[in-house]
Design a protein around this motif. Structure first.
Motif, PDB file in Angstrom:
ATOM      1  N   ALA A 238       0.817  -1.218   0.000  1.00 43.42           N
ATOM      2  CA  ALA A 238       0.000   0.000   0.000  1.00 43.42           C
ATOM      3  C   ALA A 238       0.847   1.263   0.000  1.00 43.42           C
ATOM      4  CB  ALA A 238      -0.936   0.000   1.207  1.00 43.42           C
ATOM      5  N   MET A 239       2.109   1.160   0.395  1.00 46.43           N
ATOM      6  CA  MET A 239       2.980   2.329   0.442  1.00 46.43           C
ATOM      7  C   MET A 239       3.460   2.709  -0.955  1.00 46.43           C
ATOM      8  SD  MET A 239       5.282   1.406   3.827  1.00 46.43           S
ATOM      9  CE  MET A 239       6.255   2.922   3.758  1.00 46.43           C
ATOM     10  N   ASP A 240       3.868   3.972  -1.108  1.00 43.91           N
ATOM     11  CA  ASP A 240       4.516   4.371  -2.351  1.00 43.91           C
ATOM     12  C   ASP A 240       5.803   3.564  -2.503  1.00 43.91           C
ATOM     13  OD1 ASP A 240       2.569   6.220  -2.924  1.00 43.91           O
ATOM     14  OD2 ASP A 240       3.631   7.874  -1.933  1.00 43.91           O
ATOM     15  N   PRO A 241       6.139   3.117  -3.730  1.00 42.02           N
ATOM     16  CA  PRO A 241       7.317   2.256  -3.906  1.00 42.02           C
ATOM     17  C   PRO A 241       8.604   2.825  -3.334  1.00 42.02           C
ATOM     18  CG  PRO A 241       6.012   2.280  -5.902  1.00 42.02           C
ATOM     19  CD  PRO A 241       5.406   3.314  -4.999  1.00 42.02           C
ATOM     20  N   ASP A 242       8.814   4.144  -3.480  1.00 45.06           N
ATOM     21  CA  ASP A 242      10.056   4.710  -2.953  1.00 45.06           C
ATOM     22  C   ASP A 242      10.104   4.674  -1.437  1.00 45.06           C
ATOM     23  OD1 ASP A 242       7.919   6.522  -3.223  1.00 45.06           O
ATOM     24  OD2 ASP A 242       9.240   8.260  -3.055  1.00 45.06           O
ATOM     25  N   ASP A 243       8.948   4.887  -0.780  1.00 43.06           N
ATOM     26  CA  ASP A 243       8.907   4.805   0.677  1.00 43.06           C
ATOM     27  C   ASP A 243       9.053   3.352   1.144  1.00 43.06           C
ATOM     28  OD1 ASP A 243       8.473   7.598   1.503  1.00 43.06           O
ATOM     29  OD2 ASP A 243       6.598   7.406   0.419  1.00 43.06           O
ATOM     30  N   ALA A 244       8.441   2.436   0.410  1.00 39.74           N
ATOM     31  CA  ALA A 244       8.578   1.015   0.753  1.00 39.74           C
ATOM     32  C   ALA A 244      10.032   0.573   0.616  1.00 39.74           C
ATOM     33  CB  ALA A 244       7.678   0.172  -0.146  1.00 39.74           C
ATOM     34  N   ALA A 245      10.712   1.046  -0.417  1.00 43.45           N
ATOM     35  CA  ALA A 245      12.125   0.689  -0.612  1.00 43.45           C
ATOM     36  C   ALA A 245      12.984   1.240   0.522  1.00 43.45           C
ATOM     37  CB  ALA A 245      12.623   1.220  -1.954  1.00 43.45           C
ATOM     38  N   ASP A 246      12.708   2.481   0.947  1.00 43.11           N
ATOM     39  CA  ASP A 246      13.463   3.066   2.053  1.00 43.11           C
ATOM     40  C   ASP A 246      13.268   2.263   3.331  1.00 43.11           C
ATOM     41  OD1 ASP A 246      14.391   5.063   0.422  1.00 43.11           O
ATOM     42  OD2 ASP A 246      12.917   6.556   1.065  1.00 43.11           O
ATOM     43  N   LEU A 247      12.033   1.818   3.578  1.00 40.92           N
ATOM     44  CA  LEU A 247      11.751   1.038   4.779  1.00 40.92           C
ATOM     45  C   LEU A 247      12.456  -0.313   4.725  1.00 40.92           C
ATOM     46  CD1 LEU A 247       8.208   0.712   6.393  1.00 40.92           C
ATOM     47  CD2 LEU A 247       9.917  -1.067   6.541  1.00 40.92           C
ATOM     48  N   LEU A 248      12.340  -0.999   3.594  1.00 40.80           N
ATOM     49  CA  LEU A 248      12.968  -2.318   3.462  1.00 40.80           C
ATOM     50  C   LEU A 248      14.487  -2.228   3.612  1.00 40.80           C
ATOM     51  CD1 LEU A 248      10.860  -3.778   0.524  1.00 40.80           C
ATOM     52  CD2 LEU A 248      11.021  -4.733   2.834  1.00 40.80           C
ATOM     53  N   ALA A 249      15.062  -1.132   3.171  1.00 40.51           N
ATOM     54  CA  ALA A 249      16.516  -0.966   3.279  1.00 40.51           C
ATOM     55  C   ALA A 249      16.979  -0.914   4.727  1.00 40.51           C
ATOM     56  CB  ALA A 249      16.947   0.297   2.545  1.00 40.51           C
ATOM     57  N   GLU A 250      16.060  -0.590   5.660  1.00 41.28           N
ATOM     58  CA  GLU A 250      16.407  -0.525   7.076  1.00 41.28           C
ATOM     59  C   GLU A 250      16.343  -1.889   7.762  1.00 41.28           C
ATOM     60  OE1 GLU A 250      17.420   2.236   8.735  1.00 41.28           O
ATOM     61  OE2 GLU A 250      17.441   3.191   6.754  1.00 41.28           O
ATOM     62  N   LEU A 251      15.730  -2.873   7.105  1.00 42.62           N
ATOM     63  CA  LEU A 251      15.561  -4.195   7.691  1.00 42.62           C
ATOM     64  C   LEU A 251      16.772  -5.080   7.411  1.00 42.62           C
ATOM     65  CD1 LEU A 251      11.823  -4.895   6.695  1.00 42.62           C
ATOM     66  CD2 LEU A 251      12.686  -3.797   8.779  1.00 42.62           C
ATOM     67  N   SER A 252      16.827  -6.192   8.118  1.00 44.31           N
ATOM     68  CA  SER A 252      17.893  -7.160   7.853  1.00 44.31           C
ATOM     69  C   SER A 252      17.708  -7.732   6.456  1.00 44.31           C
ATOM     70  CB  SER A 252      17.842  -8.281   8.890  1.00 44.31           C
ATOM     71  OG  SER A 252      16.666  -9.067   8.724  1.00 44.31           O
ATOM     72  N   GLU A 253      18.782  -8.234   5.881  1.00 39.28           N
ATOM     73  CA  GLU A 253      18.716  -8.794   4.531  1.00 39.28           C
ATOM     74  C   GLU A 253      17.710  -9.939   4.463  1.00 39.28           C
ATOM     75  OE1 GLU A 253      19.729  -8.365   0.609  1.00 39.28           O
ATOM     76  OE2 GLU A 253      20.406  -7.161   2.329  1.00 39.28           O
ATOM     77  N   ARG A 254      17.678 -10.742   5.510  1.00 40.56           N
ATOM     78  CA  ARG A 254      16.757 -11.884   5.548  1.00 40.56           C
ATOM     79  C   ARG A 254      15.307 -11.411   5.538  1.00 40.56           C
ATOM     80  NH1 ARG A 254      13.989 -14.293   9.597  1.00 40.56           N
ATOM     81  NH2 ARG A 254      13.454 -16.505   9.394  1.00 40.56           N
ATOM     82  N   ASP A 255      14.962 -10.431   6.388  1.00 36.93           N
ATOM     83  CA  ASP A 255      13.589  -9.933   6.453  1.00 36.93           C
ATOM     84  C   ASP A 255      13.216  -9.221   5.158  1.00 36.93           C
ATOM     85  OD1 ASP A 255      13.292 -10.929   8.990  1.00 36.93           O
ATOM     86  OD2 ASP A 255      13.749  -9.039  10.001  1.00 36.93           O
ATOM     87  N   LYS A 256      14.156  -8.472   4.592  1.00 36.97           N
ATOM     88  CA  LYS A 256      13.878  -7.753   3.350  1.00 36.97           C
ATOM     89  C   LYS A 256      13.534  -8.723   2.225  1.00 36.97           C
ATOM     90  CE  LYS A 256      17.321  -6.052   0.994  1.00 36.97           C
ATOM     91  NZ  LYS A 256      18.461  -5.202   0.596  1.00 36.97           N
ATOM     92  N   GLU A 257      14.351  -9.748   2.060  1.00 44.28           N
ATOM     93  CA  GLU A 257      14.113 -10.705   0.982  1.00 44.28           C
ATOM     94  C   GLU A 257      12.820 -11.475   1.202  1.00 44.28           C
ATOM     95  OE1 GLU A 257      15.684 -10.872  -1.766  1.00 44.28           O
ATOM     96  OE2 GLU A 257      17.123  -9.328  -1.156  1.00 44.28           O
ATOM     97  N   ARG A 258      12.512 -11.795   2.452  1.00 47.53           N
ATOM     98  CA  ARG A 258      11.290 -12.539   2.755  1.00 47.53           C
ATOM     99  C   ARG A 258      10.053 -11.716   2.410  1.00 47.53           C
ATOM    100  NH1 ARG A 258       8.270 -16.831   2.534  1.00 47.53           N
ATOM    101  NH2 ARG A 258       6.802 -17.061   4.257  1.00 47.53           N
ATOM    102  N   LEU A 259      10.035 -10.442   2.781  1.00 44.44           N
ATOM    103  CA  LEU A 259       8.879  -9.593   2.506  1.00 44.44           C
ATOM    104  C   LEU A 259       8.737  -9.314   1.011  1.00 44.44           C
ATOM    105  CD1 LEU A 259       9.154  -7.131   5.520  1.00 44.44           C
ATOM    106  CD2 LEU A 259       7.362  -8.837   5.128  1.00 44.44           C
ATOM    107  N   LEU A 260       9.857  -9.132   0.307  1.00 41.54           N
ATOM    108  CA  LEU A 260       9.793  -8.940  -1.144  1.00 41.54           C
ATOM    109  C   LEU A 260       9.224 -10.180  -1.830  1.00 41.54           C
ATOM    110  CD1 LEU A 260      13.181  -7.133  -1.859  1.00 41.54           C
ATOM    111  CD2 LEU A 260      10.888  -6.198  -2.279  1.00 41.54           C
ATOM    112  N   GLU A 261       9.561 -11.331  -1.299  1.00 43.32           N
ATOM    113  CA  GLU A 261       9.058 -12.585  -1.860  1.00 43.32           C
ATOM    114  C   GLU A 261       7.553 -12.716  -1.667  1.00 43.32           C
ATOM    115  OE1 GLU A 261       9.424 -17.269  -0.628  1.00 43.32           O
ATOM    116  OE2 GLU A 261      11.239 -16.052  -0.522  1.00 43.32           O
TER     117      GLU A 261
END
Length: 433
Positions: A238-261
């Protein structure tokens, strides 16, 4: 209208605060009360006032001369301009008391606190003398009528009980419903962590996305980590893609990849593209969803695109004209049409005949300093980002540039107060040191 000596706390939300000369200096965002160890009604200590700069400060009740319908009047004096911080044994009436699950002492029935009455005593102090509660009756927990009871007729309002128990959010969401997302985010940041999570879980995901985009990065990260995978995925989509990308960049690599999946492919694709760029470059700052039209679109069609009420102001200032496909990365970029030009052209004309082909574009690798100079040089609020093949891949808006130029904790600390605002506040009322 004359002031009153009984006011219900829920009616205080959003009231304008005026100084002695009638100047508006802020709005009420909450009421602060001091809980006592015995069963006596808590004393109302003051108000949390939000200034025009979004800074929240404490205004002691001693400085409140009267409360009217739609306004709070302050006495002459000096206000403490420090950011409000809640102290031990203090409770935020709107943020923590409303919707609390309590018990009616006489019947032992569970109830929900729907409002609290602030009453002025003979000594001119204010206290929470009466509580409006709604009992839940029967095995199915049907809601009974609202009744007003004295503070000592209700149990379950000790500090420890308020901290530990789950709490409803209906009344608080009603207060938030009339506020801008940025103001809700500011209020949410000030709430205790438990309460913040309860509100986040109850908010509609679209509304939550708007609010989360305005929270400090640490609050965003903690909130996503608290939410389950399904809710966090819905939020990111639901977030704007740029804001979602900024948020995901703050997470661990494992959590980021899991949520993107877990995200839908059409939602995750633009976010993945943005994550390839450093956050302090044009590629990291851009949104991949600018307003795009084909050259044979009419001026009327382009105006209809920018008229979308959900479109951010920056993106609505410019239409980018490209060969198909019309989603980023587009076909060959032809130029842009500024909204002022759209307003001057006959509606039946084609956008291809109103192009600005001279405006320079930004490469995705352009650093923040270059992007800043670009906006200053061309007096823009939005600019195109092109790849090496002259395809439009996104647009940078000036609000994203400012977001990265300001200190990291600017959302938490608020903006510096202007001399004019500070002068008005200094004459309005005094706060405790």
């Amino acid at each position: 209208m004359a002031g009153t000596n009984r006011v219900y706390a829920a009616q205080m939300a959003g009231l304008a605060v005026f100084g002695p000369d009638g100047e508006s200096i802020g709005k009420v965002r909450d009421v602060v009360a001091g809980l006592r160890p015995d069963r006596r009604p808590p004393r109302v200590l003051g108000l949390v006032m939000e200034m025009a700069t979004r800074r929240r400060i404490f205004v002691p009740m001693l400085r409140v001369t009267r409360i009217e319908a739609g306004a709070v009047m302050l006495a002459t004096g000096t206000l403490n301009m420090r950011q409000f911080h809640q102290r031990p044994n203090e409770v935020l009436v709107l943020g923590q008391l409303l919707d609390a699950r309590v018990t009616v002492a006489a019947s032992g029935s569970p109830a929900m606190l729907v409002d609290a009455a602030m009453e002025q005593t003979r000594t001119r102090d204010w206290q929470l003398g009466k509580l409006a509660v709604r009992e839940r009756t029967g095995r199915l927990g049907r809601r009974g009528p609202v009744q007003v009871l004295a503070w000592d007729q209700i149990t379950g309002l000790a500090v420890a009980e308020l901290t530990d128990q789950p709490q409803g959010v209906h009344q608080l969401l009603t207060v938030f419903d009339t506020m801008r997302a940025v103001d809700v985010a500011s209020a949410l940041h000030e709430l205790p962590t438990k309460r913040r999570y309860e509100v986040a879980e109850a908010l509609d995901v679209e509304r939550l996305a708007d609010v989360v985009e305005e929270l400090p990065e640490e609050d965003q990260k903690n909130l996503v980590e608290h939410l389950g995978e399904d809710r966090a995925t819905e939020l990111l989509e639901a977030m704007d893609p740029d804001d979602a990308a900024d948020l995901l960049a703050e997470l661990s690599e494992r959590d980021k990849e899991r949520l993107l999946e877990l995200m839908a492919p059409e939602e995750s694709a633009p976010v993945k593209r943005l994550l390839k760029y450093s956050s302090d470059t044009a590629g990291g700052l851009m949104t991949p969803e600018p307003v795009i039209a084909e050259p044979d679109a009419t001026i009327a069609e382009a105006l209809a695109m920018v008229r979308n009420a959900e479109l951010p102001v920056g993106l609505a200032s410019m239409v980018f004209v490209c060969r198909p496909p019309s989603e980023t990365p587009t076909g060959r970029y032809l130029g842009c049409v500024h909204i002022q030009r759209l307003l001057r052209e006959p509606p039946s004309n084609l956008v291809g005949g109103a192009l600005d082909t001279d405006l320079a574009s930004l490469p995705p690798a352009a650093p923040l300093t270059e992007v800043t100079r670009y906006f200053a040089a061309y007096n823009l609020v939005c600019g195109p980002v092109l790849d090496d093949q002259e395809h439009l891949i996104g647009a940078v808006t000036v609000d994203d540039v400012l977001d990265h130029l300001l200190p990291e904790n600017w959302r938490r600390s608020g903006l510096p107060d202007s001399d004019e605002s500070a002068a008005a506040v200094q004459e309005a009322g005094a706060g405790n040191a």
